[in-house]
Design a protein around this motif. Sequence first.
Motif, short mmCIF file in Angstrom:
data_model
loop_
_atom_site.label_atom_id
_atom_site.label_comp_id
_atom_site.label_asym_id
_atom_site.label_seq_id
_atom_site.Cartn_x
_atom_site.Cartn_y
_atom_site.Cartn_z
N LEU A 103 41.54 31.72 37.36
CA LEU A 103 40.40 32.09 36.54
C LEU A 103 39.71 33.35 37.06
O LEU A 103 39.25 34.18 36.28
N ALA A 104 39.66 33.50 38.37
CA ALA A 104 39.02 34.68 38.97
C ALA A 104 39.80 35.93 38.56
O ALA A 104 41.02 35.99 38.72
N ARG A 105 39.09 36.93 38.09
CA ARG A 105 39.75 38.14 37.59
C ARG A 105 39.92 39.22 38.64
O ARG A 105 40.58 40.22 38.40
N ASN A 106 39.29 39.03 39.79
CA ASN A 106 39.41 40.03 40.84
C ASN A 106 39.00 39.42 42.17
O ASN A 106 38.49 38.29 42.23
N SER A 107 39.20 40.15 43.24
CA SER A 107 38.88 39.66 44.59
C SER A 107 37.39 39.45 44.78
O SER A 107 36.98 38.57 45.54
N ASN A 108 36.56 40.23 44.10
CA ASN A 108 35.11 40.08 44.24
C ASN A 108 34.64 38.71 43.76
O ASN A 108 33.74 38.11 44.36
N GLU A 109 35.25 38.23 42.69
CA GLU A 109 34.87 36.91 42.17
C GLU A 109 35.30 35.81 43.14
O GLU A 109 34.54 34.89 43.43
N LEU A 110 36.52 35.91 43.64
CA LEU A 110 36.98 34.92 44.63
C LEU A 110 36.09 34.95 45.87
O LEU A 110 35.74 33.90 46.42
N ALA A 111 35.71 36.14 46.32
CA ALA A 111 34.91 36.28 47.53
C ALA A 111 33.53 35.65 47.35
O ALA A 111 33.00 35.01 48.27
N LEU A 112 32.93 35.84 46.18
CA LEU A 112 31.61 35.25 45.96
C LEU A 112 31.68 33.73 45.96
O LEU A 112 30.81 33.06 46.54
N VAL A 113 32.71 33.18 45.33
CA VAL A 113 32.88 31.73 45.34
C VAL A 113 33.09 31.22 46.76
O VAL A 113 32.48 30.23 47.20
#
Length: 299
Positions: A103-113
């Motif tokens: 679901l995450a579209r980029n590394s920034n989204e994964l990192a925030l989670v």
Amino acid sequence: MCLSVFYSFGGLGAFTAAAQGTTTLATTTSAHLNAKAAARRFVDVVERLKPVAEQICHARAPQRACELRIVVDSRPNQPPNAYQTVDAQGRPTIVFTLSLIYLARNSNELALVMGHEAAHHIAGHYGKSRDNAFAGAVLGSVLAGLAGGDAAAMKTAMDRGATHGVQRHAIGFELEADALGTRIAFAAGFDPKIGARIFTRISEPRDQSSATHPRKRLRIQAVRQTLAALERYRTVVLVGAEIPVAFFAYPGLPSLLLPEECREVTIARPGQDCAGALDALAEALGAGPDTQIDPQAPD
């Protein structure tokens, strides 16, 4: 009575066995990202963010176990989710489902989670939530007993009391984790503002009275406010301290916790006479015990 809870990016619920086992990324494909690319991106985020989160944990909560275990729940058909719990050995564990990784579209989204879940551990939300659930269950049991309820009624009251005990503080815990998770992701060199876009693709319960997570707009607002606080500092004054560093020896990544344009002013280095240095500074500025400072004055 046994109460087990975990803190989740998408909700609170019972502890699952997935956090105790060793799991790996499946080799399925996705319309958005193939499995190999998704796995590589996830590993990259773990390698960059995990040491930062652990160092912040040591600095903020030295009494906690700070060596994080990050695993993937590879069971098929699991909804997008990530949660923080502890494994059978008591080690803090962050679990991602495969669907959230896709679901995450980029590394920034994964990192925030990931930063969000690490923040739950650093802030002690798992233990606080467990204690709140226990207190609510006890209160429910007592009230049911006073009302003359039978064993079934007492069990129902305990379950409802435990749920209420968790929900009472859950939204506050989530916003706290969003804020600290933003700091962790920022310190690891990610852009939490881009990462916060993942909130727009997470479902929101219609009944907020029983919700355990804030509305999307509040979570995005928490990220933006935290970033604004980090970015507004143009000067850091050091007295008996080194400039704050996130971690060391990771090639190509920023190690400072402050924006690049932030200016460093050292008044006294570690081991020097800090009090004497501050006295000398006050004398040079003509400041005394009765000097009034205007916090709204321009720099």
